[in-house]
Design a protein around this motif. Structure first.
Motif, PDB file in Angstrom:
ATOM      1  N   ILE A 126      11.170  12.444  50.697  1.00  0.00           N
ATOM      2  CA  ILE A 126      12.221  12.550  49.669  1.00  0.00           C
ATOM      3  C   ILE A 126      11.808  13.573  48.609  1.00  0.00           C
ATOM      4  CG2 ILE A 126      13.326  11.295  47.760  1.00  0.00           C
ATOM      5  CD1 ILE A 126      13.461   8.853  49.626  1.00  0.00           C
ATOM      6  N   ARG A 127      10.536  13.501  48.184  1.00  0.00           N
ATOM      7  CA  ARG A 127      10.046  14.472  47.195  1.00  0.00           C
ATOM      8  C   ARG A 127      10.185  15.892  47.730  1.00  0.00           C
ATOM      9  NH1 ARG A 127       8.442  13.635  42.140  1.00  0.00           N
ATOM     10  NH2 ARG A 127       6.605  14.952  42.374  1.00  0.00           N
ATOM     11  N   SER A 128       9.858  16.061  49.006  1.00  0.00           N
ATOM     12  CA  SER A 128       9.915  17.392  49.610  1.00  0.00           C
ATOM     13  C   SER A 128      11.362  17.921  49.630  1.00  0.00           C
ATOM     14  CB  SER A 128       9.342  17.322  51.019  1.00  0.00           C
ATOM     15  OG  SER A 128       9.476  18.534  51.673  1.00  0.00           O
ATOM     16  N   ILE A 129      12.310  17.053  49.994  1.00  0.00           N
ATOM     17  CA  ILE A 129      13.721  17.486  50.000  1.00  0.00           C
ATOM     18  C   ILE A 129      14.172  17.853  48.586  1.00  0.00           C
ATOM     19  CG2 ILE A 129      16.109  16.641  50.293  1.00  0.00           C
ATOM     20  CD1 ILE A 129      15.324  15.295  52.820  1.00  0.00           C
ATOM     21  N   GLN A 130      13.613  17.141  47.588  1.00  0.00           N
ATOM     22  CA  GLN A 130      14.010  17.423  46.201  1.00  0.00           C
ATOM     23  C   GLN A 130      13.327  18.675  45.641  1.00  0.00           C
ATOM     24  OE1 GLN A 130      13.078  13.527  44.592  1.00  0.00           O
ATOM     25  NE2 GLN A 130      15.251  13.032  44.397  1.00  0.00           N
ATOM     26  N   GLY A 131      12.454  19.274  46.452  1.00  0.00           N
ATOM     27  CA  GLY A 131      11.840  20.531  46.027  1.00  0.00           C
ATOM     28  C   GLY A 131      10.476  20.363  45.376  1.00  0.00           C
ATOM     29  N   PHE A 132       9.948  19.136  45.397  1.00  0.00           N
ATOM     30  CA  PHE A 132       8.610  18.916  44.826  1.00  0.00           C
ATOM     31  C   PHE A 132       7.564  18.939  45.937  1.00  0.00           C
ATOM     32  CE2 PHE A 132      11.561  16.511  42.087  1.00  0.00           C
ATOM     33  CZ  PHE A 132      11.342  17.181  40.894  1.00  0.00           C
ATOM     34  N   ALA A 133       6.284  18.908  45.527  1.00  0.00           N
ATOM     35  CA  ALA A 133       5.211  18.820  46.528  1.00  0.00           C
ATOM     36  C   ALA A 133       5.356  17.488  47.267  1.00  0.00           C
ATOM     37  CB  ALA A 133       3.860  18.891  45.831  1.00  0.00           C
ATOM     38  N   GLY A 134       5.079  17.509  48.570  1.00  0.00           N
ATOM     39  CA  GLY A 134       5.217  16.293  49.373  1.00  0.00           C
ATOM     40  C   GLY A 134       4.090  15.313  49.112  1.00  0.00           C
ATOM     41  N   GLU A 135       4.209  14.561  48.025  1.00  0.00           N
ATOM     42  CA  GLU A 135       3.196  13.539  47.706  1.00  0.00           C
ATOM     43  C   GLU A 135       3.850  12.173  47.802  1.00  0.00           C
ATOM     44  OE1 GLU A 135       0.183  15.669  44.548  1.00  0.00           O
ATOM     45  OE2 GLU A 135       1.872  14.528  43.788  1.00  0.00           O
ATOM     46  N   ALA A 136       3.077  11.208  48.313  1.00  0.00           N
ATOM     47  CA  ALA A 136       3.627   9.854  48.443  1.00  0.00           C
ATOM     48  C   ALA A 136       3.785   9.211  47.063  1.00  0.00           C
ATOM     49  CB  ALA A 136       2.686   9.018  49.289  1.00  0.00           C
ATOM     50  N   GLN A 137       4.747   8.313  46.972  1.00  0.00           N
ATOM     51  CA  GLN A 137       4.977   7.568  45.732  1.00  0.00           C
ATOM     52  C   GLN A 137       4.723   6.073  45.986  1.00  0.00           C
ATOM     53  OE1 GLN A 137       6.293   9.475  42.921  1.00  0.00           O
ATOM     54  NE2 GLN A 137       5.550  10.955  44.429  1.00  0.00           N
ATOM     55  N   ALA A 138       4.340   5.374  44.947  1.00  0.00           N
ATOM     56  CA  ALA A 138       4.191   3.918  45.096  1.00  0.00           C
ATOM     57  C   ALA A 138       5.578   3.334  45.347  1.00  0.00           C
ATOM     58  CB  ALA A 138       3.586   3.334  43.834  1.00  0.00           C
ATOM     59  N   LYS A 139       5.665   2.370  46.312  1.00  0.00           N
ATOM     60  CA  LYS A 139       6.987   1.850  46.676  1.00  0.00           C
ATOM     61  C   LYS A 139       7.233   0.492  46.029  1.00  0.00           C
ATOM     62  CE  LYS A 139       7.134   3.047  51.242  1.00  0.00           C
ATOM     63  NZ  LYS A 139       7.440   2.858  52.622  1.00  0.00           N
ATOM     64  N   TYR A 140       7.499   0.492  44.720  1.00  0.00           N
ATOM     65  CA  TYR A 140       7.831  -0.782  44.080  1.00  0.00           C
ATOM     66  C   TYR A 140       9.259  -1.172  44.482  1.00  0.00           C
ATOM     67  CZ  TYR A 140       3.852   0.750  41.364  1.00  0.00           C
ATOM     68  OH  TYR A 140       2.618   1.201  41.013  1.00  0.00           O
ATOM     69  N   ILE A 141      10.063  -0.118  44.649  1.00  0.00           N
ATOM     70  CA  ILE A 141      11.444  -0.330  45.080  1.00  0.00           C
ATOM     71  C   ILE A 141      11.631   0.484  46.353  1.00  0.00           C
ATOM     72  CG2 ILE A 141      13.870   0.078  44.452  1.00  0.00           C
ATOM     73  CD1 ILE A 141      12.973  -0.112  41.536  1.00  0.00           C
ATOM     74  N   TYR A 142      12.329  -0.082  47.335  1.00  0.00           N
ATOM     75  CA  TYR A 142      12.524   0.635  48.596  1.00  0.00           C
ATOM     76  C   TYR A 142      13.531   1.768  48.439  1.00  0.00           C
ATOM     77  CZ  TYR A 142      10.016  -3.081  50.966  1.00  0.00           C
ATOM     78  OH  TYR A 142       9.058  -3.953  51.364  1.00  0.00           O
TER      79      TYR A 142
END
Ligand code: FMN
Ligand code: FES
Length: 606
Positions: free
Chosen positions: A290-306
């Motif tokens: 999702i970050r990559s599609i939004q134009g940011f670096a492809g870094e994982a995010q903590a998934k508190y919310i799906y």
């Protein structure tokens, strides 16, 4: 007028890299030369699965299977088979055991135990022609959904089918859709995950290359159920043919009124946008994607919310894998009961894994390629019945399932039924469908090192346990393969694994230690041989082996032939013709060339 013969020529990436497009031209030219072009059609298809013997052709309607074809074989084949009606044995698949050619594709053991749902059209249609998809019930599932079912009924059907996501984690698809369905929002999104970063895996690429409309139809059904107007497909840049065929399929679907505005006159709008990833493994992880599609670096995010609640642009977003999407049309068309009757679902109708799974079967098996099998089939059936057993009559050692973060399973678990939960219980994973077979010549410590090296270099680096922890584990494994390990290192590896699994931000770190943990669990004696005896039983770790010439055999059998000396790139071998030869261990770099070229088995490894 229907054609007398249809020459279905595989133009999947595997066969293309072996000259399939040249073959296509050669067939066309030769067929025209004999004025057969009104009787014999040549149709380019996607991957047929049996990539080990490509480039290949299946001549329909009789299903005659030809393999390893070269351009120079075409004139003879066209004359003999297409003109004179005599199928040519020398181009047919011939099992090494029986030496008897098998003319018909479905009689070849590789295809015997397969069951095709996601790959149902592979080798049977031209992926660049929407009419061929429609002729095989294409878009019927979507039409059924939009004309006869409410969105809620579609979601209930997917839930009842028991379909679990085929991209790795095996999360129930219907449940995920239900979460997005129940989340209020002015906008919702769908993402098709075709990042496929696992080394050796090509399931998703094959589905898109051979049947892109099956994915688009799945997405149409999902979009109808969830009220989505905008979808994205994330395809890695390294998949040019898949990208090309997907673009063509989108254009054709638009022309037929299946994408765009007011689809089928039912007031539904849907666009598909293609995003090209640059081949970073972590970008397959949904939050990084999702970050990559939004134009940011492809870094994982903590998934508190799906993401199904809050994903792209903070809106509910359904991300499913290509294979998951390709299953959807058949579930809707044929019903959830049909799908759920395949696989390992319990008698009370819950648990287990339903449907089929596509695996890329690679490594030390005779028949490598892409296979789709019903859940519950055993590893033995896949490796021996479909894969044709171990190459060069070597001994089976292990099978690694689940990609870089999967696990290695030993011979004693060959009868394990393949399903999400059984693999997990054994310490491995279904993952996205990588299956690597390992034989007696592979060192398990080195295999663990290889996969850890991959995840370590692909870690996005955002969280310390994954970034630093996997590096420390890799250092230890490297030391062990260099003969510098201690018994204490095994404890350290287990302790680090536990910490990384417990504290990593995403599943990359959460599963990265699996190859190490399973090899320690099932192949501990190999680690001990490295750390205690400074030996590599598989003779793989260069620092732990020595090559020696048996002087008796060298003289008596080989008469000091000198072939090893001539071929040694390090000039480490001395000796005169007809006399004893020796290897200087200080010069030898353990390349093994002398071992390979000696015809008298006078060289041994220890
Ligand atoms: C490091 C990492 C890489 C992943 N790569 C992929 C991938 O290439 N393709 C994919 O479909 N899922 C991948 N996944 C899983 C996705 O995060 C996500 O669970 C999946 O796309 C959901 O679809 P599904 O429910 O249909 O499986 C990856 C997960 C991790 C942790
Ligand atoms: S690419 Fe031709 S069989 Fe797989």
């Amino acid at each position: 007028m229907p054609y007398r013969l249809n020459v279905m020529l595989c133009t999947g990436t595997g066969c293309v890299s072996n000259g399939a497009f040249n073959l296509l031209e050669a067939f066309k030219t030769e067929i025209r030369k004999h004025e057969l072009h009104e009787e014999v059609a040549v149709i380019p298809t996607g991957c047929n699965g049996f990539c080990a013997v490509g480039p290949l052709v299946v001549v329909q309607p009789d299903e005659i299977f030809y393999q390893k074809l070269r351009v120079e074989d075409v004139p003879f084949l066209v004359q003999e088979h297409f003109l004179k009606g005599r199928p040519v044995k020398k181009f047919m698949y011939t099992p090494p055991e029986t030496k008897e050619p098998i003319p018909i594709m479905s009689n070849i053991p590789f295809f015997g135990k397969q069951m095709l749902i996601a790959l149902r059209n592979r080798g049977l249609i031209d992926p660049e022609n929407i009419d061929e998809y429609i002729a095989r019930d294409g878009y019927k599932g979507f039409t059924k959904a939009i004309t006869m079912m409410t969105p809620k009924q579609v979601i209930d059907e997917v839930k009842a089918s028991g379909l679990r996501g085929r991209g790795g984690g095996g999360f129930p698809t219907g449940l995920k859709w239900e979460v997005a369905f129940n989340t209020q929002s002015d906008e919702k999104f769908i993402i098709i995950n075709c990042d496929e970063g696992d080394p050796g895996a090509f399931m998703d690429r094959s589905i898109v290359e051979s049947d892109p409309h099956s994915v688009i139809e799945g997405v149409l059904i999902g979009a109808y159920a969830l009220g989505v107007k905008q979808t994205y497909i994330y395809v890695r840049m390294e998949y040019p043919l898949a990208l090309k065929r997907f673009y063509i399929a989108i254009e054709q679907a638009k022309e037929y009124g299946l994408l765009g505005q007011n689809i089928l006159g039912k007031g539904m709008d849907l666009e598909i946008e293609v995003h090209r990833g640059a081949g970073a493994f972590i970008c397959g992880e949904e939050t990084a994607l999702i970050r990559s599609i939004q134009g940011f670096a492809g870094e994982a995010q903590a998934k508190y919310i799906y993401p199904a609640q809050k994903g792209l642009n903070g809106k509910p977003t359904i991300i499913n894998n290509v294979e998951t999407w390709a299953n959807i049309p058949q579930i809707i068309l044929r019903g959830s009961n049909w799908f759920a009757s395949i696989g390992t679902r319990g008698k009370n109708g819950d648990g287990g894994s339903t449907g089929t799974k596509v695996f890329s079967l690679v490594g030390k098996v005779n028949n490598t390629g892409l296979v789709e099998v019903p859940m519950g089939i055993t590893l033995r059936e896949i490796i021996y019945d479909i894969g044709g057993g171990i190459k060069n009559n070597k001994k089976f050692k292990s099978v690694q399932t689940g990609g870089p973060s999967g696990g290695f399973l030993p011979e004693s678990l060959l009868d394990l039924p393949v399903d999400f939960d059984e693999l997990l219980k054994a310490g491995a994973m279904m993952g996205s469908g990588g299956m690597v077979v390992v034989d007696e010549d592979n060192c398990m410590v080195d295999m663990a090192r290889y996969f850890l090296d991959f995840v370590q270099s692909e870690s996005c680096g955002k969280c310390i346990p994954c970034r630093e922890g996997t590096k420390r584990m890799l250092d230890i494994l490297e030391r062990i393969t260099y003969g510098q390990g201690t018994e204490d290192d095994l404890l350290k590896l287990e302790e680090l694994s536990r910490l990384i699994v417990e504290s990593s931000l995403c599943a990359l770190g959460g599963t990265a230690p699996n190859p190490v943990l399973t090899t320690i669990k099932y192949f501990r004696e190999e680690y001990e041989a490295h750390v205690k005896n400074k030996k590599c039983p598989a003779h793989t770790c260069k620092s732990l082996i020595t090559y020696t010439i048996d002087s008796k055999i060298c003289i008596e059998k080989g008469h000091g032939c000198g072939v090893c000396r001539k071929n040694c790139p390090q000039t480490a071998i001395t000796g005169e013709i007809k006399k004893e030869h020796r290897i200087d261990p200080t010069k030898c770099d353990k390349c093994g060339i002398c071992f390979d070229v000696c015809k008298f088995d006078a060289i041994y490894v220890d």
